[in-house]
Design an enzyme around this catalytic site. Structure first.
Site: not given
Ligand code: DSN
Length: 413
Positions: A53, A55, A199, A225, A228, A234
Site C-alpha cells: 500500500y 497512498e 487523450d 492508457t 494499447k 492495463r
Molecule cells: N475500449 C477502448 C477501445 O477499444 O478503443 C477504449 O477505451
C-alpha cells in the site's frame, strides 16, 4: 514454476488461463486497442509489488515501508517524461476513464462546458457521452467529422468552439484513423482561453515511436492508457505542464483513487523502457505500414474505409457494400478466429449494437512480426469469412488457415 504452483492450487483458473493462452496464440487479434505485452512486463505485473500500500507520492506516503516502491514510481515517471517530453507525469492512474475523470476534476467544476468529438464519429465514452460520468457531470458540446471526407474539419471545430466558448477542448479519439492537427486545436483553444486536453490512448505508442506528432509539449494536459499501441500493462498515465502538476496529482489521489497498483507501475516502467529503445520506432513504423496495407487490400476488394484510409494503427471498415451489420461481421470473424470490434460509421443509419462498420487495428499482429504480405492474407480471410458467413464449411476452412498463419508467427510467451 509459477504456473505449476497455480495448477496445483487452483486448477480451474489455471485451465482458463491455459485456454486463453491457446486462443491468443492461434487467433488473429485485430482489436485496435489490444496488444501482446512482453514477458518482462508480465513478470513485473505478477510480482510481489502487488502486496504494498503506498497512498501518496514518492517521499510523501501515508504508509511506511515505501522506500523501494518510491524507486519504482520515480523510474516510471522519469522514463515517461523522456518518452513524451513531458514536464510532469502522474503514473498512478488506474485506467483510461479514471484518468480522464481525474483530468476533468483537476481542471473543471461540475457543470462546466467542454468540447469533444461525438462517440459515433470516433470519440470516446469519457469525452462526454450522455450515459457516461463525463456527460452527466459536465456540460459537453460536441463536434463531428465532415460528412463528405470522414475527417475532422478544423474550421467546424473552430466554429463550434467560438459559438460555445467551452472551458476545455478535448482532442484524441478511439476510432479516428487520421493525423490530428494538435497545433490547430491549440490555436482554437487559445482564441477562447480554453484548456487543451489530448487523450492519446490509442496512438501513444506511435507518438512514443516518433511516427506521429506529439501533443504533450503544447497541450495543457494529456492522458493515455498504457496497454494499447504502447504495449504495456492495463493502466494509464497523465502528463501535464509543471504548473498543473499539483492539481493533477491531487485529482488522482486523494481525488479519485486510493492506493496505486505498484506492480502495475513497475510494469509501466518496464514498458516505457522498451518503448525508449530504437526498435520500438521500427515497430511503430511497421504498425502504420501494416494498417495502410490492410486498408488498401480491403479497398481493392470493394470495401469502403471511413475517411478513405489511415494515418495510424486503425481503420474503420464500412460494411454497407455487403449489406451486413458490424455485429454479424464481428461474429462471423470470431468464428474463424479473427477478433475485431464492431464500430459505428459517421452518421450511422444503424443502431450502436449492430452498427454499419468494424474497426480493425494492427498493433497486435505487428508485435507478432507480421508485415504487409500477411495483411493481404488477412484481408482475404476477412472478405471470404464475411461473404461465406453462413457456410460452415467455408468458415472451418478459413479457421484452419488463420491458425496456420498464427503458428508461423508465435507469441513470445
Ligand atoms: N475500449 C477502448 C477501445 O477499444 O478503443 C477504449 O477505451
Amino acid at each position: 514454476m509459477q504456473e505449476m504452483s497455480l495448477i496445483k492450487q487452483d486448477p480451474i483458473i489455471a485451465d482458463i488461463i491455459a485456454r486463453e493462452t491457446e486462443r491468443q496464440s492461434n487467433e488473429i487479434e485485430l482489436i485496435a486497442s489490444e496488444n501482446y505485452t512482453s514477458l518482462a512486463v508480465r513478470i513485473a505485473l505478477g510480482s510481489i509489488l502487488t502486496n504494498k500500500y503506498s497512498e501518496g507520492y514518492p517521499a510523501k506516503r501515508y504508509y511506511g515501508g515505501n522506500t523501494i516502491i518510491d524507486e519504482v514510481e520515480l523510474l516510471a515517471i522519469e522514463r515517461a517524461k523522456e518518452l513524451f517530453s513531458a514536464e510532469h507525469v502522474n503514473v498512478q492512474a488506474l485506467s483510461g476513464s479514471p484518468a480522464n475523470a481525474a483530468v476533468y476534476m483537476a481542471f473543471l467544476e461540475p457543470g462546466d462546458k467542454v468540447l469533444g468529438l461525438r462517440l459515433d464519429h470516433g470519440g470516446h465514452l469519457s469525452h462526454g457521452h450522455s450515459v457516461n460520468f463525463s456527460g452527466r457531470l459536465y456540460n459537453f458540446v460536441q463536434y463531428g467529422v465532415d460528412p463528405e471526407t470522414g475527417m475532422i474539419d478544423m474550421a467546424e471545430v473552430r466554429r463550434v468552439a467560438l459559438e460555445e466558448k467551452p472551458k476545455m477542448i478535448v482532442a484524441g479519439f478511439s476510432a479516428y484513423s487520421r493525423e490530428i492537427d494538435w497545433d490547430g486545436f491549440k490555436a482554437i483553444a487559445d482564441e477562447i482561453g480554453a484548456f487543451t486536453f489530448a487523450d492519446i490512448a490509442h496512438i501513444a505508442g506511435l507518438i512514443a515511436g516518433k511516427q506521429i506528432a506529439n501533443p504533450v509539449p503544447i497541450f495543457d494536459v494529456v492522458s493515455t492508457t498504457t496497454h494499447k499501441t504502447l504495449r504495456g500493462p492495463r493502466g494509464a498515465i497523465i502528463m501535464c505542464k509543471e504548473k498543473y502538476a499539483k492539481q493533477v496529482n491531487r485529482a488522482v489521489f486523494p481525488g479519485m483513487q486510493g492506493g496505486p497498483h505498484d506492480n502495475v507501475t513497475a510494469a509501466k516502467a518496464v514498458a516505457f523502457g522498451e518503448a525508449l529503445k530504437p526498435e520500438f520506432q521500427e515497430y511503430s513504423r511497421q504498425i502504420i505500414s501494416n494498417a495502410k496495407a490492410l486498408a488498401q487490400s480491403l479497398i481493392n476488394k470493394g470495401y469502403g474505409i471511413v475517411s478513405g484510409g489511415t494515418d495510424n494503427h486503425l481503420l474503420v471498415v464500412d460494411l454497407s457494400v455487403l449489406n451486413i451489420g458490424g455485429k454479424e461481421a464481428e461474429q462471423a470473424l470470431e468464428a474463424v478466429g479473427i477478433s475485431v470490434s464492431r464500430s459505428t460509421i459517421p452518421n450511422d443509419p444503424k443502431p450502436p449494437l449492430n452498427p454499419s462498420g468494424v474497426r480493425l487495428g494492427t498493433p497486435a499482429v505487428t508485435t507478432r512480426g507480421m508485415k504487409e504480405i500477411e495483411m493481404e492474407k488477412i484481408a482475404s480471410f476477412i472478405d471470404r469469412a464475411l461473404k461465406g458467413k453462413d457456410d460452415v464449411r467455408v468458415l472451418t476452412e478459413i479457421k484452419a488457415e488463420v491458425k496456420s498463419l498464427c503458428q508461423e508467427f508465435p507469441l513470445s510467451l
